[in-house]
Design an enzyme around this catalytic site. Structure first.
Site, mmCIF file in Angstrom:
data_model
loop_
_atom_site.group_PDB
_atom_site.id
_atom_site.type_symbol
_atom_site.label_atom_id
_atom_site.label_comp_id
_atom_site.label_asym_id
_atom_site.label_seq_id
_atom_site.Cartn_x
_atom_site.Cartn_y
_atom_site.Cartn_z
ATOM 1 N N ASP A 151 -28.544 -30.979 -14.854
ATOM 2 C CA ASP A 151 -29.312 -31.127 -16.171
ATOM 3 C C ASP A 151 -30.713 -30.652 -15.696
ATOM 4 O O ASP A 151 -31.005 -30.254 -14.424
ATOM 5 C CB ASP A 151 -29.456 -32.696 -16.184
ATOM 6 C CG ASP A 151 -29.574 -33.039 -17.463
ATOM 7 O OD1 ASP A 151 -30.311 -32.344 -18.398
ATOM 8 O OD2 ASP A 151 -29.058 -34.349 -18.073
ATOM 9 N N GLU A 163 -24.503 -37.252 -24.205
ATOM 10 C CA GLU A 163 -25.289 -37.724 -22.807
ATOM 11 C C GLU A 163 -26.449 -38.370 -23.444
ATOM 12 O O GLU A 163 -27.144 -39.171 -22.813
ATOM 13 C CB GLU A 163 -25.480 -36.371 -22.185
ATOM 14 C CG GLU A 163 -26.409 -36.723 -20.815
ATOM 15 C CD GLU A 163 -27.738 -36.927 -20.685
ATOM 16 O OE1 GLU A 163 -28.346 -37.338 -19.790
ATOM 17 O OE2 GLU A 163 -28.533 -36.648 -21.826
ATOM 18 N N GLU A 164 -27.285 -37.664 -24.558
ATOM 19 C CA GLU A 164 -28.651 -38.387 -24.915
ATOM 20 C C GLU A 164 -28.719 -39.768 -25.379
ATOM 21 O O GLU A 164 -29.583 -40.337 -25.665
ATOM 22 C CB GLU A 164 -29.268 -37.517 -25.971
ATOM 23 C CG GLU A 164 -29.759 -35.980 -25.442
ATOM 24 C CD GLU A 164 -30.968 -36.168 -24.601
ATOM 25 O OE1 GLU A 164 -31.276 -36.878 -24.271
ATOM 26 O OE2 GLU A 164 -31.204 -34.826 -23.980
ATOM 27 N N ASP A 178 -33.321 -28.855 -22.159
ATOM 28 C CA ASP A 178 -32.690 -30.293 -21.653
ATOM 29 C C ASP A 178 -31.554 -30.489 -22.815
ATOM 30 O O ASP A 178 -31.954 -30.982 -23.686
ATOM 31 C CB ASP A 178 -33.543 -31.593 -21.854
ATOM 32 C CG ASP A 178 -32.907 -32.893 -21.585
ATOM 33 O OD1 ASP A 178 -31.790 -32.611 -21.167
ATOM 34 O OD2 ASP A 178 -33.321 -33.802 -21.592
ATOM 35 N N HIS A 205 -24.768 -31.141 -20.582
ATOM 36 C CA HIS A 205 -24.730 -31.580 -22.044
ATOM 37 C C HIS A 205 -25.073 -30.624 -23.153
ATOM 38 O O HIS A 205 -25.965 -30.076 -22.956
ATOM 39 C CB HIS A 205 -25.125 -33.011 -22.166
ATOM 40 C CG HIS A 205 -26.611 -33.213 -21.852
ATOM 41 N ND1 HIS A 205 -27.472 -33.136 -23.191
ATOM 42 C CD2 HIS A 205 -27.538 -33.392 -21.071
ATOM 43 C CE1 HIS A 205 -28.684 -33.320 -22.811
ATOM 44 N NE2 HIS A 205 -28.757 -33.562 -21.424
ATOM 45 N N HIS A 209 -38.546 -33.668 -23.313
ATOM 46 C CA HIS A 209 -38.254 -34.211 -24.576
ATOM 47 C C HIS A 209 -39.609 -33.833 -25.432
ATOM 48 O O HIS A 209 -39.826 -34.505 -26.500
ATOM 49 C CB HIS A 209 -38.147 -35.778 -24.336
ATOM 50 C CG HIS A 209 -36.729 -36.125 -23.948
ATOM 51 N ND1 HIS A 209 -36.236 -37.556 -24.109
ATOM 52 C CD2 HIS A 209 -35.918 -35.548 -23.452
ATOM 53 C CE1 HIS A 209 -35.311 -37.524 -23.425
ATOM 54 N NE2 HIS A 209 -34.790 -36.479 -23.159
#
Length: 336
Positions: free
Chosen positions: A233, A213-214, A179, A64, A313
């Site tokens: 991922d 995706e998130e 990510d 993504h 994150h």
């Protein structure tokens, strides 16, 4: 190939792309794939799809392009911005981070994310670093809601965080949004290897670069002939897991449930056969594009792999060893 992947990563992280604000990065990836000689397509919602070649037993590899981010929720009377989260954003990791506000008429303004009382020499009591206690200070001489609106900033404008991408001489990769831009760069490397003849495909392989995706619905639409989907991922690194930043991680189960047993086993067997540094782990708080595809009703076998990424994150860290272990596992999978 390592240098090519790192070059792509640096470019991808330099393009702001919080979920919902991804047109520019979509156009970039479309252009990069066309430069390699492919004929990519773009879906209505902005996903990029390209078939690399091969025939039989169709496989989709997804990564993504969208990232965490924020949006202007409210312009305060003092000219500061109250944000709202996009994706699983952690505000305590962004206190003091530089950012950019993107207006809907194409203007950009820089700023900084701070707690509502960030000064240690002033605050009687530290504020919690939750969304309610965070604000954006614009790098503009505005001190009122009216002044901010004169700049063209309104509720609903996107806010992106600075990536601060660094690759050290020792091979560590530090950046926001590894990510999943690190995996997207790996897939671009795979596309280049097929184009140059380094890789001869044993089956039909399609790459899917998703843009939601998130927020949970990235790979909600796949080619109708898909038999298998591997979500590429970030691999989790942390307490209770075996993976390190130097490894390719193979996920056996995430918060949605177990991944396909036979496909996961095959990935592990290939990693062992080719003497790759790998780990099989369970991700307790994780969901992937493969999960989104299953929730959308696709009857497919699904898997999840990726380079080990620490501090997910957050301001994240990986290593070129993990990148190349992931690349070589994908290479083995599409040529067997």
């Amino acid at each position: 190939m390592k240098d090519y992947i790192l070059e792509q990563l640096t470019t991808l992280t330099s393009i702001p792309s919080p979920s919902g604000y991804t047109q520019r990065i979509t156009e970039h990836v479309l252009g990069k794939l066309r430069d390699l000689g492919y004929q990519p397509e773009c879906s209505n919602k902005g996903n990029v799809l390209v078939t690399l070649g091969g025939s039989g037993n169709p496989l989709v590899l997804s990564a993504h392009l969208d990232t965490l981010g924020a949006m202007v929720r409210k312009i305060k009377d003092n000219g500061r911005l109250r944000p709202t989260t996009i994706g699983g954003h952690q505000w305590d990791t962004c206190d003091g981070e530089n950012c950019t506000v993107h207006t809907r008429d194409g203007r950009t303004y820089t700023g900084v994310v701070l707690n509502t009382e960030p000064s240690a020499h002033v605050a009687d009591k530290k504020k919690q670093k939750t969304e309610h206690h965070m604000e954006i200070l614009l790098d503009e001489n505005v001190h009122s809601k009216k002044g901010v609106k004169k700049l063209g900033i309104h509720n609903g404008d996107f806010i992106s965080m600075d990536p601060r991408t660094v690759v050290t001489e020792s091979g560590y990769i530090k950046s926001r949004f590894l990510d999943d831009k690190l995996s997207a760069a790996i897939l671009l490397g795979l596309a280049k290897a097929v184009q140059t003849g380094e890789i001869t495909l044993s089956r039909k392989v399609t790459l899917l670069f998703t843009v939601y995706e998130e927020v949970g619905h990235g790979a909600s639409c796949l080619p109708s002939d898909t038999n298998e989907l591997i979500s590429v991922d970030m691999g989790c690194v942390g307490d209770g897991l075996d993976c390190t930043e130097h490894m390719v991680s193979i996920c056996a189960k995430d918060s949605f449930g177990p991944y396909d047993y036979a496909l996961t086993t095959k990935l592990a067997e290939l990693a062992k056969e080719f003497e790759l540094d790998y780990a099989i782990d369970i991700y307790p708080h994780y969901s992937s594009d493969a999960d989104a595809a299953l929730k959308s009703g696709y009857d497919i076998r699904h898997g999840l792999i990726g380079p080990g990424v620490y501090a997910s994150h957050n301001y994240e860290r990986s290593h070129t060893d993990g990148v190349m272990n992931t690349y070589h596992l994908l290479k083995a999978f599409v040529t067997q």
